[in-house]
Design an enzyme around this catalytic site. Structure first.
Site, PDB file in Angstrom:
ATOM      1  N   HIS A  20      23.945  77.816  29.586  1.00  0.00           N
ATOM      2  CA  HIS A  20      22.684  77.244  29.087  1.00  0.00           C
ATOM      3  C   HIS A  20      22.417  77.494  27.598  1.00  0.00           C
ATOM      4  O   HIS A  20      22.029  76.573  26.885  1.00  0.00           O
ATOM      5  CB  HIS A  20      21.499  77.765  29.921  1.00  0.00           C
ATOM      6  CG  HIS A  20      21.383  77.067  31.234  1.00  0.00           C
ATOM      7  ND1 HIS A  20      20.300  76.290  31.585  1.00  0.00           N
ATOM      8  CD2 HIS A  20      22.225  77.011  32.283  1.00  0.00           C
ATOM      9  CE1 HIS A  20      20.478  75.799  32.788  1.00  0.00           C
ATOM     10  NE2 HIS A  20      21.644  76.229  33.241  1.00  0.00           N
ATOM     11  N   ASP A 119      14.771  75.060  27.081  1.00  0.00           N
ATOM     12  CA  ASP A 119      15.516  74.763  28.301  1.00  0.00           C
ATOM     13  C   ASP A 119      14.522  74.283  29.355  1.00  0.00           C
ATOM     14  O   ASP A 119      13.444  74.885  29.522  1.00  0.00           O
ATOM     15  CB  ASP A 119      16.222  76.049  28.772  1.00  0.00           C
ATOM     16  CG  ASP A 119      17.267  75.750  29.836  1.00  0.00           C
ATOM     17  OD1 ASP A 119      16.892  75.209  30.898  1.00  0.00           O
ATOM     18  OD2 ASP A 119      18.446  76.038  29.610  1.00  0.00           O
ATOM     19  N   THR A 141      20.308  70.843  30.804  1.00  0.00           N
ATOM     20  CA  THR A 141      21.714  71.057  30.436  1.00  0.00           C
ATOM     21  C   THR A 141      22.707  70.429  31.429  1.00  0.00           C
ATOM     22  O   THR A 141      23.903  70.453  31.189  1.00  0.00           O
ATOM     23  CB  THR A 141      22.028  72.567  30.329  1.00  0.00           C
ATOM     24  OG1 THR A 141      21.690  73.175  31.572  1.00  0.00           O
ATOM     25  CG2 THR A 141      21.272  73.231  29.202  1.00  0.00           C
ATOM     26  N   HIS A 150      15.901  66.940  41.808  1.00  0.00           N
ATOM     27  CA  HIS A 150      14.790  67.896  41.702  1.00  0.00           C
ATOM     28  C   HIS A 150      13.447  67.160  41.688  1.00  0.00           C
ATOM     29  O   HIS A 150      12.478  67.615  42.290  1.00  0.00           O
ATOM     30  CB  HIS A 150      14.932  68.769  40.450  1.00  0.00           C
ATOM     31  CG  HIS A 150      15.934  69.868  40.632  1.00  0.00           C
ATOM     32  ND1 HIS A 150      15.726  70.914  41.501  1.00  0.00           N
ATOM     33  CD2 HIS A 150      17.156  70.063  40.090  1.00  0.00           C
ATOM     34  CE1 HIS A 150      16.780  71.712  41.478  1.00  0.00           C
ATOM     35  NE2 HIS A 150      17.659  71.216  40.638  1.00  0.00           N
ATOM     36  N   ALA A 327      39.571  79.927  26.559  1.00  0.00           N
ATOM     37  CA  ALA A 327      40.398  78.845  26.035  1.00  0.00           C
ATOM     38  C   ALA A 327      39.533  77.896  25.201  1.00  0.00           C
ATOM     39  O   ALA A 327      38.360  77.708  25.524  1.00  0.00           O
ATOM     40  CB  ALA A 327      41.003  78.071  27.208  1.00  0.00           C
ATOM     41  N   GLN A 329      38.428  74.967  25.263  1.00  0.00           N
ATOM     42  CA  GLN A 329      38.516  73.975  26.354  1.00  0.00           C
ATOM     43  C   GLN A 329      38.485  72.510  25.896  1.00  0.00           C
ATOM     44  O   GLN A 329      39.250  71.690  26.392  1.00  0.00           O
ATOM     45  CB  GLN A 329      37.403  74.238  27.380  1.00  0.00           C
ATOM     46  CG  GLN A 329      37.466  73.296  28.566  1.00  0.00           C
ATOM     47  CD  GLN A 329      36.636  73.777  29.725  1.00  0.00           C
ATOM     48  OE1 GLN A 329      36.853  74.857  30.235  1.00  0.00           O
ATOM     49  NE2 GLN A 329      35.691  72.973  30.157  1.00  0.00           N
ATOM     50  N   HIS A 344      35.282  73.912  38.550  1.00  0.00           N
ATOM     51  CA  HIS A 344      34.138  74.147  39.447  1.00  0.00           C
ATOM     52  C   HIS A 344      33.103  73.031  39.315  1.00  0.00           C
ATOM     53  O   HIS A 344      32.086  73.057  39.986  1.00  0.00           O
ATOM     54  CB  HIS A 344      33.498  75.495  39.108  1.00  0.00           C
ATOM     55  CG  HIS A 344      32.837  75.518  37.753  1.00  0.00           C
ATOM     56  ND1 HIS A 344      33.468  75.080  36.609  1.00  0.00           N
ATOM     57  CD2 HIS A 344      31.600  75.919  37.350  1.00  0.00           C
ATOM     58  CE1 HIS A 344      32.660  75.221  35.574  1.00  0.00           C
ATOM     59  NE2 HIS A 344      31.519  75.721  35.992  1.00  0.00           N
ATOM     60  N   SER A 349      31.878  70.905  31.751  1.00  0.00           N
ATOM     61  CA  SER A 349      33.306  70.716  32.024  1.00  0.00           C
ATOM     62  C   SER A 349      33.590  69.275  32.447  1.00  0.00           C
ATOM     63  O   SER A 349      34.594  68.686  32.033  1.00  0.00           O
ATOM     64  CB  SER A 349      33.774  71.685  33.113  1.00  0.00           C
ATOM     65  OG  SER A 349      33.754  72.997  32.611  1.00  0.00           O
ATOM     66  N   GLU A 352      33.418  67.074  29.399  1.00  0.00           N
ATOM     67  CA  GLU A 352      34.557  67.335  28.506  1.00  0.00           C
ATOM     68  C   GLU A 352      35.858  66.765  29.096  1.00  0.00           C
ATOM     69  O   GLU A 352      36.725  66.288  28.364  1.00  0.00           O
ATOM     70  CB  GLU A 352      34.695  68.849  28.268  1.00  0.00           C
ATOM     71  CG  GLU A 352      33.571  69.390  27.381  1.00  0.00           C
ATOM     72  CD  GLU A 352      33.362  70.907  27.448  1.00  0.00           C
ATOM     73  OE1 GLU A 352      32.357  71.384  26.903  1.00  0.00           O
ATOM     74  OE2 GLU A 352      34.193  71.606  28.054  1.00  0.00           O
TER      75      GLU A 352
END
Ligand code: U2F
Length: 450
Positions: A20, A119, A141, A150, A327, A329, A344, A349, A352
């Site tokens: 976050h 946030d 995020t 939500h 890494a 990433q 996960h 991720s 990306e």
């Protein structure tokens, strides 16, 4: 321009866990570069600041200052090891910790806050901003589907009941716009059970978000069109400003040159984000599948409590594998040698991987990750889940076959290509994310003239 001459003071509040704080800080940096006449303050706990600030190069901005806020843990507190404990202590200390710090900063600098950019989890900001008579901009995020779920918490409870165990886990959420692919079993625990402080926080957030001046997402128009249209009817302003420009990512372990010595699309990149490592039997199953299939791998692994378990595997496969603690990433996923991302399904991720053009093997664990897996696997067709939802040797071998050697993998790459084009259009000049970012700059700067 000196601090006194600058107009306005945008105050950012971070939620100090997982990934976050970093995307919020990147957003602050983008805004500070676009609005050099405005002061920015970034509030985060000392522990989290120590992790995120060293990589942020704040020295090159004369209009950003970072401050520590209390984390809520009493002095000398011994943590039990349950990750929720830190979150709950922190949540209990809000909003007073942020309020106190803000008063001190305003006292020290003489700069009243002109906008709260926080946030989205820190929903109390809506009331704080209202008291101060300034806008609240909420930064979400994760992706559009989880925020929409939500917003529908009450509807979900009335249809499925609050008790997750009593539901038909295969039931799909076809009663919600754009979310018919989601199964009851994909819903995060905290959305179904409102008895915990963190679940309560998310529910309160869903009630507060419609009052936000704008909700900002690291996402792009077209990734989930029906969900986006529906969200527009619920929120005052929704601003997709992503995919955010990738941070440079230092390659201290030589991952990129190692990748360059391999054939195109031959490597499995493995990372489970910033908060988790799979349980021991699953780690072993994943390792056995890689070994059996002789797939070269690059693994971002930093859980010392589980390293011993994989030590033999790491040694045996030293000539085909590389293990690093951290890494770069985004650069790895953009490298042509990477053929699959074992992930996960954290939102960053997933985005990306799309930008790198790499199909995914998904093993989600908590929160929005099961929802992201569902979108990757069943809506966008750019990856697969593992059989039974957990890593087994045979399930992982099948997933590797599907993504790396079959025609399906090729199809996934084509599908990713289409999403990537959509993202590239969004961030191009006159693209929707570029324009949304300009609107965000306007909100931030116009509130500075009040
Ligand atoms: C939480 O997610 P995580 O922090 O666990 O995972 P991601 O959203 O995927 O973000 C991880 C980031 O860390 C970077 C990577 C991502 O930007 O590029 N990184 C890296 O640079 N090098 C490494 O070796 C390992 C990671 C939560 F658990 C998820 O469910 C949410 O979707 C997410 C966003 O709210 O936050």
């Amino acid at each position: 321009m000196s601090t006194e001459q600058k107009k306005g003071h945008v105050v950012a509040f971070a939620f100090p866990f997982g990934s976050h704080p970093t995307p919020l800080l990147h957003l602050v940096q983008r805004l500070a570069a676009a609005a050099p006449g405005v002061n920015f303050s970034y509030f985060n706990t000392a522990e989290s600041n120590q992790k995120v600030l060293p990589t942020a190069d704040l020295k090159s901005y004369d209009n950003i200052k970072a401050y520590d806020v209390e984390d809520g843990a009493p002095k000398g507190y011994v943590f039990s090891g349950n990750p929720l404990e830190r979150i709950e202590l922190f949540v209990k200390s809000t909003p007073d910790n942020f309020r106190r710090r803000l008063e001190e900063v305003v006292g020290e600098t003489g700069l009243k806050a002109s906008c709260l950019l926080t946030d989205a989890f820190l929903w109390f900001s809506v009331d704080m901003a209202a008291e101060l008579g300034i806008p609240w901009v909420a930064f979400w995020t994760a992706g559009p589907a989880p925020i929409s779920l939500h917003m529908y918490t009450d509807v979900i409870h009335s249809r499925l009941g609050q008790n997750g165990a009593a539901q038909n886990q295969d039931q799909t959420l076809d009663f919600l716009p754009g979310l018919s692919a989601i199964h009851a079993s994909d819903l995060p625990h905290e959305l179904l059970h409102l008895d915990q402080p963190f679940s309560r926080l998310l529910y309160d957030m869903s009630l507060a978000l419609p009052r936000a001046t704008a909700v900002v997402l690291n996402s792009f128009a077209g990734i989930d069109p029906d969900v986006e249209t529906d969200l527009k009817s619920k929120l005052k302003k929704i601003l997709n400003v992503g995919p955010s420009p990738p941070p440079p990512g230092i390659d201290q372990d030589g991952c990129l040159s190692w990748l360059s010595s391999h054939a195109a699309a031959s490597i499995a990149y493995i990372s489970f984000g910033t908060m988790l490592t799979p349980p021991p039997p699953e780690l072993l199953a994943l390792a056995e599948a890689l070994e059996e299939k002789q797939i070269p791998y690059l693994w971002s692994f930093r859980d010392d409590s589980k390293r011993q378990l994989l030590q033999r595997f790491f040694e045996k496969t030293e000539s085909v594998g590389k293990v690093v603690e951290w890494a770069p990433q985004t650069r790895i996923l953009a490298h042509p040698s990477v053929g699959v991302f074992v992930t996960h399904c954290g939102w960053n991720s997933v985005v990306e991987s799309i930008m790198g053009g790499v199909p995914m093997i998904c093993r989600p664990f908590f929160g929005d990750q099961m929802i992201n897996r569902r979108r990757v696997q069943d809506v966008w067709w750019i990856g697969v889940g593992v059989e039974g939802g957990v890593f087994t040797k045979s399930g992982m071998m099948t997933a590797l076959d599907v993504v790396m050697s079959g025609g399906e993998g090729k199809k996934m790459r084509e599908n990713i290509g289409r999403l990537r084009e959509c993202a590239s259009r969004a961030v191009a000049e006159n693209g929707s994310s570029t324009e949304n970012f300009e609107s965000l700059v306007d909100i931030v700067t116009s509130s500075s003239h009040q």
